[in-house]
Design a protein around this motif. Structure first.
Motif, PDB file in Angstrom:
ATOM      1  N   THR A  40       0.824  -1.207   0.000  1.00  0.00           N
ATOM      2  CA  THR A  40       0.000   0.000   0.000  1.00  0.00           C
ATOM      3  C   THR A  40       0.855   1.253   0.000  1.00  0.00           C
ATOM      4  OG1 THR A  40      -1.882  -1.056   1.079  1.00  0.00           O
ATOM      5  CG2 THR A  40      -1.645   1.293   1.447  1.00  0.00           C
ATOM      6  N   THR A  41       0.336   2.304  -0.667  1.00  0.00           N
ATOM      7  CA  THR A  41       0.948   3.624  -0.622  1.00  0.00           C
ATOM      8  C   THR A  41      -0.059   4.611  -0.061  1.00  0.00           C
ATOM      9  OG1 THR A  41       2.391   3.164  -2.505  1.00  0.00           O
ATOM     10  CG2 THR A  41       1.979   5.475  -1.989  1.00  0.00           C
ATOM     11  N   SER A  57      -3.416  -1.205  -2.026  1.00  0.00           N
ATOM     12  CA  SER A  57      -4.170  -0.004  -2.369  1.00  0.00           C
ATOM     13  C   SER A  57      -3.292   1.237  -2.473  1.00  0.00           C
ATOM     14  CB  SER A  57      -5.256   0.235  -1.316  1.00  0.00           C
ATOM     15  OG  SER A  57      -6.182  -0.827  -1.301  1.00  0.00           O
ATOM     16  N   LEU A  58      -3.828   2.246  -3.175  1.00  0.00           N
ATOM     17  CA  LEU A  58      -3.233   3.567  -3.278  1.00  0.00           C
ATOM     18  C   LEU A  58      -4.248   4.542  -2.695  1.00  0.00           C
ATOM     19  CD1 LEU A  58      -1.147   5.634  -4.301  1.00  0.00           C
ATOM     20  CD2 LEU A  58      -2.341   5.594  -6.492  1.00  0.00           C
ATOM     21  N   ILE A  59      -3.870   5.207  -1.604  1.00  0.00           N
ATOM     22  CA  ILE A  59      -4.784   6.112  -0.912  1.00  0.00           C
ATOM     23  C   ILE A  59      -4.337   7.546  -1.176  1.00  0.00           C
ATOM     24  CG2 ILE A  59      -5.844   6.697   1.297  1.00  0.00           C
ATOM     25  CD1 ILE A  59      -6.349   3.771   0.349  1.00  0.00           C
ATOM     26  N   CYS A  74      -7.780  -1.116  -3.788  1.00  0.00           N
ATOM     27  CA  CYS A  74      -8.500   0.111  -4.104  1.00  0.00           C
ATOM     28  C   CYS A  74      -7.560   1.223  -4.538  1.00  0.00           C
ATOM     29  CB  CYS A  74      -9.280   0.585  -2.877  1.00  0.00           C
ATOM     30  SG  CYS A  74     -10.628  -0.503  -2.409  1.00  0.00           S
ATOM     31  N   THR A  75      -8.124   2.181  -5.265  1.00  0.00           N
ATOM     32  CA  THR A  75      -7.437   3.424  -5.601  1.00  0.00           C
ATOM     33  C   THR A  75      -8.379   4.557  -5.222  1.00  0.00           C
ATOM     34  OG1 THR A  75      -6.319   2.363  -7.446  1.00  0.00           O
ATOM     35  CG2 THR A  75      -6.359   4.765  -7.434  1.00  0.00           C
ATOM     36  N   CYS A  90     -11.896  -3.564  -4.136  1.00  0.00           N
ATOM     37  CA  CYS A  90     -11.725  -3.314  -5.583  1.00  0.00           C
ATOM     38  C   CYS A  90     -12.473  -2.076  -6.070  1.00  0.00           C
ATOM     39  CB  CYS A  90     -12.142  -4.526  -6.400  1.00  0.00           C
ATOM     40  SG  CYS A  90     -11.131  -5.970  -6.091  1.00  0.00           S
ATOM     41  N   ALA A  91     -12.365  -0.983  -5.332  1.00  0.00           N
ATOM     42  CA  ALA A  91     -13.053   0.246  -5.726  1.00  0.00           C
ATOM     43  C   ALA A  91     -12.057   1.282  -6.231  1.00  0.00           C
ATOM     44  CB  ALA A  91     -13.831   0.824  -4.552  1.00  0.00           C
ATOM     45  N   THR A  92     -12.487   2.002  -7.254  1.00  0.00           N
ATOM     46  CA  THR A  92     -11.775   3.190  -7.702  1.00  0.00           C
ATOM     47  C   THR A  92     -12.681   4.355  -7.351  1.00  0.00           C
ATOM     48  OG1 THR A  92     -10.713   2.000  -9.513  1.00  0.00           O
ATOM     49  CG2 THR A  92     -10.818   4.398  -9.692  1.00  0.00           C
TER      50      THR A  92
END
Length: 110
Positions: A40-41, A57-59, A74-75, A90-92
């Motif tokens: 994750t980032t 994920s990328l937050i 997620c992104t 699995c949400a953008t």
């Protein structure tokens, strides 16, 4: 800390957190106690409340994740807010959105 982890010097990490492998925590981030981050980032200014898990994920900048959340694959765009106790899979999510319901299947939140 497990494996490759980079934490900016201005970030704060709470007690009992598990970071890694493959984690980046950006400047000004606040990760509360008991949080688990993997693959994750977290970009600048992200807040993660206690006992949440974020994986793959990328937050985005200045986003916030509530307590006891499970966020995977997620992104999130800038200033995304996730309410307490949600599963987000699995949400953008486009910038400046507030998530108040669980997302179980892949989707784009506009």
């Amino acid at each position: 800390i497990k494996g490759d982890v980079m934490v900016h010097e201005s970030a704060t990490i709470g007690d009992g957190c598990v970071l890694g492998p493959r984690v980046v925590v950006g400047p000004g981030c606040n990760v509360a106690a008991g949080v688990r981050l993997e693959d994750t980032t977290l970009l600048a200014g992200v807040r993660v409340a206690a006992n949440s898990l974020i994986k793959g994920s990328l937050i985005g900048w200045k986003s916030s994740i509530g307590r006891w959340c499970f966020v995977t694959e997620c992104t999130f765009g800038e200033e995304t807010c996730v309410a307490d106790g949600l599963l987000v899979n699995c949400a953008t999510v486009l910038p400046q959105k507030e998530l108040t319901a669980t997302i179980r299947t892949a989707q784009i939140v506009i």
